[in-house]
Each structure stands twice: as structure tokens, then as C-alpha cells.
Scaffold this active site. Structure first.
Site, short mmCIF file in Angstrom:
data_model
loop_
_atom_site.label_atom_id
_atom_site.label_comp_id
_atom_site.label_asym_id
_atom_site.label_seq_id
_atom_site.Cartn_x
_atom_site.Cartn_y
_atom_site.Cartn_z
N ASP A 21 0.82 -1.22 0.00
CA ASP A 21 0.00 0.00 0.00
C ASP A 21 0.85 1.27 0.00
O ASP A 21 0.69 2.14 0.86
CB ASP A 21 -0.93 0.01 1.23
CG ASP A 21 -1.70 -1.29 1.38
OD1 ASP A 21 -2.21 -1.79 0.38
OD2 ASP A 21 -1.75 -1.81 2.53
N GLU A 190 -11.48 0.92 -2.67
CA GLU A 190 -10.72 1.17 -1.44
C GLU A 190 -9.50 2.01 -1.77
O GLU A 190 -9.31 2.46 -2.90
CB GLU A 190 -10.30 -0.16 -0.80
CG GLU A 190 -9.47 -1.03 -1.72
CD GLU A 190 -9.20 -2.42 -1.16
OE1 GLU A 190 -9.43 -2.62 0.04
OE2 GLU A 190 -8.74 -3.29 -1.91
#
Length: 509
Positions: A21, A190
Site C-alpha cells: 500500500d 478502497e
């Protein structure tokens, strides 16, 4: 840990290990990146680059996970999820979501700190992937976040808030600004990253799941919408599955680039660098017309020497390098400083000594994403019967090789494993004598993270056990680890000393 390079091109991935991420910013001539660290401590790794290709690890922004009581034992897939890194008002800011606690923030005057204690900006279950925006045009501040269905029962939507310019609190209850249930074919939206560009509010956010999804872009003239969407990066006919969330950064010369991750099973989430431009209709164009590139011209930045996050360690004075993290918040005395080289780990007494996945005192680093050999020297100093120490490939299933003190005082070379569904380990090979309580331990990691263990107790390397396929956790790649442990009992159980940790693997860049 990447493929070959030339003076004018680079090959992906630029970070070939589990830097999950990623988010990236530029401050002056320097680029900085942070990534998820989940339940390990210290957390929030901080990487630095001058060319977006060669990166080094310069520190961590989070010394201990909070609330501290929640992380005294391993919570491998919890903790720090999907941070956002920003620079505003001469300070560095990182926001992240803990799916069980809420949205946290830390900040510092410089990338190396000192970083503030975590501040809980918004409490709640399932609040993940927050990203702030300070709008220089209006002086307003905003925050957007996603949702984890496992905690909240909600997913596939993004919620926006007005935020106090100090970054300390949200000014409203928030409202859904993108509901992907209303977009045909979209699911699991997301990881939003929020920007202002060309008069638009932009949200770059992935959908479709980490293994098979795509990268989307959303834009609106107003922060609270309505937003229109477009897919801007997807696998197409490449071998880069699910090109997923990341961040946009602009170089001093005005070039645009996008760093994102690719899910690679036991290796975790490796980081790719994509060229980025703006199309005729004002939408971002990533990679090669929306497909990930394997090789590309380097960014228009001054040439830099090859660099990589450190892996090797001589443990000078008993200290370990920045690449190492514990599997939970550490306690004083797990590692002892001394006057020589070598990592002196205490054989911590534990009722969970039979299952390394439950131990908070395993010292870990990321599994390299390319074939490599891992070696470390071990001396078991503890005289405690049952004390053991070794080198592990740790995941939802694990295997380790090392030394154990017997009830008769002798030391044996042992090799053990535990399957995913097992709650304790078994022998992977027959124990063998280890004269002098010493051994050189080795793991050869081949394609597909298939691991072959071997050892040298004084007469050359010998293979041990069957090939082991490294196994990730749910969100975290497999880890390399060093551990020392002893059965429950009274008093100090002694120590084990690790020296000359080495990973032989191709260089970054």
C-alpha cells in the site's frame, strides 16, 4: 532485488519485496514513501529516493503500536493499514486506518522525526485507507476514507469529511462521496488518494480486489461530488495482476509518475513505477495507455547510484538495523547490547514456544521477491533445557531451522514446521548433534518462494527436510525471522547469538 537495468531505463518492480500500500510525495529534490506495516513494530517505514527507482529505508514514524495493550501479542494482519503521506505547513503528516480502532495521525518537522504520538482523529470500526488534502486555493482541509466490511459491514464506498486545517479533528459526520455499488461492475473500492489538479478534486483509488482488480480515477469540481470515474490502469495482456493502489508524484521538471503495488502471494505486495500523463480529456493516463510497463525510460532526474533497503546485518554492538521489526510491541531485554558484533537475543520464556506465529519476540524482515540465499551464524549460549533459537520463514504456515538444548545438556540441530491448520509444530527432519552449540544456517529460496533449508555444523553444508513453499498471512507476505525462545519456568533462560546475517540476491535499480 529487481531485474537488470541500464543507464537510461528501469525495470519493474522497483521495490521487489512487501512494501504494501505505498504512498509517495516529493519535497524539494527528495522523494519519500511509506507503506503498511500491519502488526509489526516499529511501524510506518520511511523510504527515501532521488530518482524514484533506487530507494533506501531511513526510519520509521511509529515506534510502538497503540493502544499498546492491543499489540502485546502478534496481530499479523491488523494494525497499520494503507497510510497516506503528505507534506503541509513545513511538516510531514501520515494518516492511517486501524480497522479495529479508527483513523490515526502522526506528524513531524522532518522525515526522520521526531514524530508525534499517534492521535486518534476518528474512532470507529472498519475505517481504513484515510487520505487528507489541504486545499491551497481555499485554505480548506478534507479527508476521505474507505471501509472494511469485515468490521463495519460496509465496503465499496468512499466517505468524505471536512477536516480542521490543523489535521487534529474532523468537522462533520461525513458523507458518502463515491458509492461504487452504483457503478456497474465495480466492487471493493478502497485505498483512495486525494489530490487537487487543474481545477478538479481527484481521487485515485483501486477496485476489484488486490489480485485481480484495477486502478480507478474519480474527479469532481466539488469535494463532496458528484464524481465521474474512469479505469486508468489494468492488467490487460501483461503479467502484472491487479495493478493496485498507490500514489501520484510530480518531479521538479514536471513529469508525472505513479507508484503502486502488485500482489505476489508469499512475496506480499511489490512496488511498480508507472509513467503518467494527462490525456486530451483531462484524465490521467498510466503506464502504456493504461497497461503496466515492465521496462521504461527512467524519470528525468539526476542519475543516482544503485541503492536498496538494507538486508544484511553484522549487528554491531548487539544493535540491529532498520530493516528489522518485531512481531508485536517489544519489551526491554529481548535484545542485549554488548561490545562485540552479533545479535544477542534472550531466550524468552513462553507458553507458546511450540508455535512461532504466536510469539511477539520474533525479529523479522521482508522476504526478497527474487531467488536468493539467506545465511546466518548461530551460537546457542543458553544452558536451559528446551531453549532453542533459529532462522525461520514465517507465515500462516512456517518452517525454522536452528539449535535446541537437550535435557542432558547437549545441543542438537533441529528443523521444524507447522502447517496452516496446525496449532503446534513438528519435526521436519531428524535432530542431529551440533558440537559446540554452533551452526551456520541457510535457506535457499527459489522461484515461487520455494525454500530449501540446510545447515553446517562444522563439516560442510547438508540439506535438511523437504522443500517448503513459503506462505503469506492474509494481507502480509511471508517474513524472514530470527527467534530465541524457552519453555515456561523461573529465572532468566539465557541467550542465543546470531552473527553475519546475509542475503545474496541481485541488486535494486
Amino acid at each position: 532485488m529487481t531485474a537488470e537495468r541500464t543507464d537510461t531505463t528501469y525495470r519493474n518492480p522497483v521495490l521487489n519485496a512487501d512494501w504494501s500500500d505505498p504512498d509517495v510525495i516529493r519535497v524539494g529534490d527528495d522523494f519519500y514513501l511509506t507503506a503498511s506495516s500491519f502488526g509489526r513494530a516499529p511501524g510506518l517505514p520511511l523510504l527515501h529516493s532521488r530518482d524514484l527507482v533506487n530507494w533506501t529505508l531511513v526510519g520509521h514514524a511509529l515506534e510502538r503500536l497503540e493502544p499498546e495493550a492491543e499489540f502485546t501479542t502478534p496481530r499479523h494482519d491488523c494494525g497499520v493499514w494503507a497510510p497516506s503521506l503528505r507534506h503541509h505547513d513545513d511538516r510531514f503528516w501520515i494518516f492511517w486506518g486501524d480497522p479495529d480502532q479508527g483513523i490515526f495521525q502522526v506528524n513531524a518537522p522532518g522525515i526522520r522525526g521526531p514524530w508525534t504520538r499517534p492521535l486518534l482523529v476518528k474512532a470507529g470500526k472498519g475505517l481504513i485507507d484515510p487520505c487528507p488534502l489541504w486545499d491551497d486555493e481555499t485554505g480548506e482541509a478534507y479527508l476521505v476514507h474507505a471501509w472494511a466490511k469485515s468490521r463495519s459491514g460496509v465496503k465499496n464506498r468512499l466517505t468524505g469529511h471536512r477536516m480542521h486545517p490543523h489535521g487534529t479533528e474532523l468537522l462533520d459526520e461525513g458523507e458518502v462521496i463515491v458509492d461504487a455499488d452504483r457503478i456497474p461492475g465495480w466492487f471493493t473500492l478502497e485505498g483512495p488518494k486525494l489530490y487537487r489538479h487543474d481545477g478538479w478534486f481527484w481521487i485515485l483509488a483501486p477496485a476489484g480486489g488486490v489480485e485481480t482488480g484495477w486502478q480507478g480515477a474519480f474527479r469532481s469540481r466539488e469535494f463532496f461530488g458528484p464524481y465521474e470515474e474512469k479505469v486508468v490502469l489494468e492488467q490487460k495482456d501483461t503479467d502484472v495482476n491487479g495493478p493496485h493502489q498507490g500514489g501520484w508524484v510530480r518531479t521538479p521538471s514536471g513529469e508525472d509518475w505513479f507508484l503502486h503495488f502488485q500482489q505476489r502471494g508469499p512475496y506480499g505486495r511489490v512496488v511498480h513505477l508507472q509513467p503518467m500523463s494527462w490525456g486530451a480529456e483531462g484524465w490521467p493516463v498510466l503506464g502504456d495507455d493504461g497497461a503496466p510497463v515492465a521496462e521504461h525510460r527512467r524519470p528525468d532526474l539526476p542519475p543516482q547510484p544503485p541503492a536498496a533497503p538494507a538486508t544484511d546485518d553484522d549487528f554491531p554492538g548487539g544493535r540491529f538495523g532498520r530493516q528489522w521489526t518485531w512481531t508485536a510491541n517489544p519489551k526491554e531485554g529481548w535484545a542485549t547490547q554488548h561490545s562485540a558484533d552479533g545479535l544477542r537475543l534472550t531466550c524468552v520464556r513462553s507458553a507458546a514456544a511450540h508455535d512461532l506465529r504466536r510469539l511477539p519476540h520474533v525479529l523479522t524482515q521482508r522476504l526478497p521477491g527474487t531467488p536468493c540465499a539467506v545465511e546466518v551464524e548461530l551460537r546457542l549460549d543458553s544452558e536451559e533445557p528446551g531453549a532453542r533459537a533459529g532462522l525461520t520463514v514465517l507465515g500462516d504456515a512456517y518452517r525454522w531451522i536452528g539449535l535446541q538444548r537437550g535435557a542432558d545438556g547437549t545441543v542438537h540441530l533441529v528443523h521444524r514446521f507447522a502447517e496452516t491448520v496446525a496449532d503446534e509444530e513438528r519435526d521436519a527432519d531428524h535432530p542431529r548433534p551440533a558440537p559446540g552449540g554452533r551452526a551456520l544456517l541457510r535457506v535457499d529460496i527459489g522461484a515461487g518462494a520455494r525454500c530449501r533449508f540446510s545447515y553446517d555444523t562444522g563439516d560442510g553444508f547438508r540439506p535438511s527436510g523437504q522443500v517448503f513453499a513459503a506462505t503469506p498471512w492474509r494481507w502480509v507476505g511471508a517474513l524472514l525471522g530470527l527467534v530465541a525462545v524457552a519453555p515456561t519456568g523461573q529465572g532468566h533462560a539465557g541467550t542465543a547469538t546470531f552473527t553475519r546475517f546475509r542475503i545474496s540476491t541481485p541488486a535494486y535499480g
